[in-house]
Design an enzyme around this catalytic site. Sequence first.
Site, PDB file in Angstrom:
ATOM      1  N   ASN A  40       0.811  -1.224   0.000  1.00  8.02           N
ATOM      2  CA  ASN A  40       0.000   0.000   0.000  1.00  8.02           C
ATOM      3  C   ASN A  40       0.840   1.269   0.000  1.00  8.02           C
ATOM      4  O   ASN A  40       0.526   2.225  -0.699  1.00  8.02           O
ATOM      5  CB  ASN A  40      -0.942   0.036   1.211  1.00  8.02           C
ATOM      6  CG  ASN A  40      -2.126  -0.899   1.018  1.00  8.02           C
ATOM      7  OD1 ASN A  40      -2.220  -1.569  -0.008  1.00  8.02           O
ATOM      8  ND2 ASN A  40      -3.015  -0.944   1.996  1.00  8.02           N
ATOM      9  N   SER A 120       2.213  -7.318   2.557  1.00  2.92           N
ATOM     10  CA  SER A 120       0.889  -6.701   2.509  1.00  2.92           C
ATOM     11  C   SER A 120      -0.001  -7.315   3.581  1.00  2.92           C
ATOM     12  O   SER A 120       0.122  -8.490   3.910  1.00  2.92           O
ATOM     13  CB  SER A 120       0.273  -6.923   1.118  1.00  2.92           C
ATOM     14  OG  SER A 120      -0.928  -6.205   1.018  1.00  2.92           O
ATOM     15  N   THR A 121      -0.890  -6.489   4.132  1.00  2.00           N
ATOM     16  CA  THR A 121      -1.830  -6.962   5.162  1.00  2.00           C
ATOM     17  C   THR A 121      -3.117  -7.404   4.474  1.00  2.00           C
ATOM     18  O   THR A 121      -3.816  -6.577   3.888  1.00  2.00           O
ATOM     19  CB  THR A 121      -2.160  -5.815   6.145  1.00  2.00           C
ATOM     20  OG1 THR A 121      -0.941  -5.183   6.525  1.00  2.00           O
ATOM     21  CG2 THR A 121      -2.892  -6.327   7.369  1.00  2.00           C
ATOM     22  N   PRO A 122      -3.432  -8.712   4.506  1.00  2.00           N
ATOM     23  CA  PRO A 122      -4.672  -9.169   3.861  1.00  2.00           C
ATOM     24  C   PRO A 122      -5.878  -8.444   4.472  1.00  2.00           C
ATOM     25  O   PRO A 122      -5.979  -8.310   5.688  1.00  2.00           O
ATOM     26  CB  PRO A 122      -4.714 -10.663   4.180  1.00  2.00           C
ATOM     27  CG  PRO A 122      -3.308 -11.044   4.479  1.00  2.00           C
ATOM     28  CD  PRO A 122      -2.693  -9.828   5.118  1.00  2.00           C
ATOM     29  N   ASP A 161      -1.272  -6.473  11.562  1.00  2.00           N
ATOM     30  CA  ASP A 161      -1.262  -5.168  12.222  1.00  2.00           C
ATOM     31  C   ASP A 161      -1.070  -5.354  13.727  1.00  2.00           C
ATOM     32  O   ASP A 161      -1.650  -6.237  14.329  1.00  2.00           O
ATOM     33  CB  ASP A 161      -2.590  -4.451  11.949  1.00  2.00           C
ATOM     34  CG  ASP A 161      -2.486  -2.971  12.234  1.00  2.00           C
ATOM     35  OD1 ASP A 161      -2.183  -2.606  13.390  1.00  2.00           O
ATOM     36  OD2 ASP A 161      -2.685  -2.184  11.301  1.00  2.00           O
ATOM     37  N   GLU A 222      10.929   1.313  16.807  1.00  2.00           N
ATOM     38  CA  GLU A 222      10.760   2.505  15.972  1.00  2.00           C
ATOM     39  C   GLU A 222      10.671   3.759  16.836  1.00  2.00           C
ATOM     40  O   GLU A 222      10.754   4.878  16.332  1.00  2.00           O
ATOM     41  CB  GLU A 222       9.479   2.390  15.139  1.00  2.00           C
ATOM     42  CG  GLU A 222       9.548   1.318  14.074  1.00  2.00           C
ATOM     43  CD  GLU A 222       8.227   1.163  13.344  1.00  2.00           C
ATOM     44  OE1 GLU A 222       8.005   1.891  12.383  1.00  2.00           O
ATOM     45  OE2 GLU A 222       7.411   0.310  13.751  1.00  2.00           O
ATOM     46  N   ASP A 298      10.684   0.769   2.415  1.00  2.00           N
ATOM     47  CA  ASP A 298       9.517   0.852   3.298  1.00  2.00           C
ATOM     48  C   ASP A 298       8.248   1.214   2.508  1.00  2.00           C
ATOM     49  O   ASP A 298       7.428   0.343   2.250  1.00  2.00           O
ATOM     50  CB  ASP A 298       9.767   1.876   4.421  1.00  2.00           C
ATOM     51  CG  ASP A 298       8.884   1.623   5.640  1.00  2.00           C
ATOM     52  OD1 ASP A 298       8.208   0.585   5.669  1.00  2.00           O
ATOM     53  OD2 ASP A 298       8.894   2.456   6.569  1.00  2.00           O
TER      54      ASP A 298
END
Length: 360
Positions: A40, A120-122, A161, A222, A298
């Site tokens: 994304n 990628s996050t499904p 997530d 982070e 990223d």
Amino acid sequence: MERLDKAKYDDFVKENYGSWEEFREYCVKLPKIELHAHLNGSITPKTMNELIEQRKDKEPDLANFSVKNYIQPNFQLEDFFPLFNTVYRLTDNIKSIEYIARNVLEEFSNDGVRYIELRSTPRKNTEKGMTKQSYAETLISVINEVNKKGNIIVRLILSIDRKSTLEEAMETVNLAINLKSSGIVVGVDMCGNTNGGAFSRIKPAFEYAKKNGLGVTLHVAEIPNSREDNLEMKSVLPDRMGHCTYLEDDILKWAKDNKVAIETCITSNIICRTVKSYETHPFTDYIKNGQPFTICTDDKGVFNCDLSNEYLIFGAINNYNKKQLFEISKKSINYIMCKDNELKRKLKEIWDNFEINNLN
Ligand SMILES: [Zn+2]
């Protein structure tokens, strides 16, 4: 690029590459490996606007999402918040996901990336008939199509997530286990807002992933003062760790001893303000300490960067000549999650051929 004080490196560039243009050309031509790229965040404003054009007849409200020229020389993270809503809206159905994935992978390929583990996050959207499974399967089918062309080799990491429940995290891990036989899905990742909650809550899902032969990468340290989380993450024995800009020395040492590479995302760290400037980026310590690391983008669409430019910045700041930059990119072969030895051999061959034709 504007954030780099180029004049400081003019002499070095002239001596080693001829000019900045030739330096850039070399970085594009250099075979590269991308191991930390979110689908994304990698979508360019151009692709977003194309999708809006394609869809706005049937969904007139999409006209309001049109992406303006956000990318100014001194862009800040805040400038991108409207983009996140647009991206979320545009990735709500299978057809758009296909279009996005094709474009993003083609851009990486044109940038000289020869192997990528895209993540990628499904996502599910019941209204439009999209399930987490069909989302992931769509990506696999686009990846198979891209792999067939032979310009870039693609594998997939399914992201989880940080704010997920353990049940949701397990659902994605199980999906990744089921899709492993595709030969495309190689691991799972934990990403998302650092306020999303303690890692310990979803830790069992990552332990389960490891137990079932999946690779694991985590967004680590982070922000400052996340010692407890960092230790929990280390105890999962991840294969790689993302960012690590605030990681404590003892965990860095552990990573070095265990060959756990840091996915270092230089421009992203600057724009997200976890590092003050290119010149003070921790990669200089990584070199000094022999820390395994790999240079990544990223979110190339959001941060208006590409992997060639990240190599150029890294090369300029560390005064790396052609051969040294080549060695850095070649080392990344050691850090891929894919355990296919034949693939590793193929990658080594690509790098060896480049060396023979360009560096001898
Ligand atoms: Zn990331």
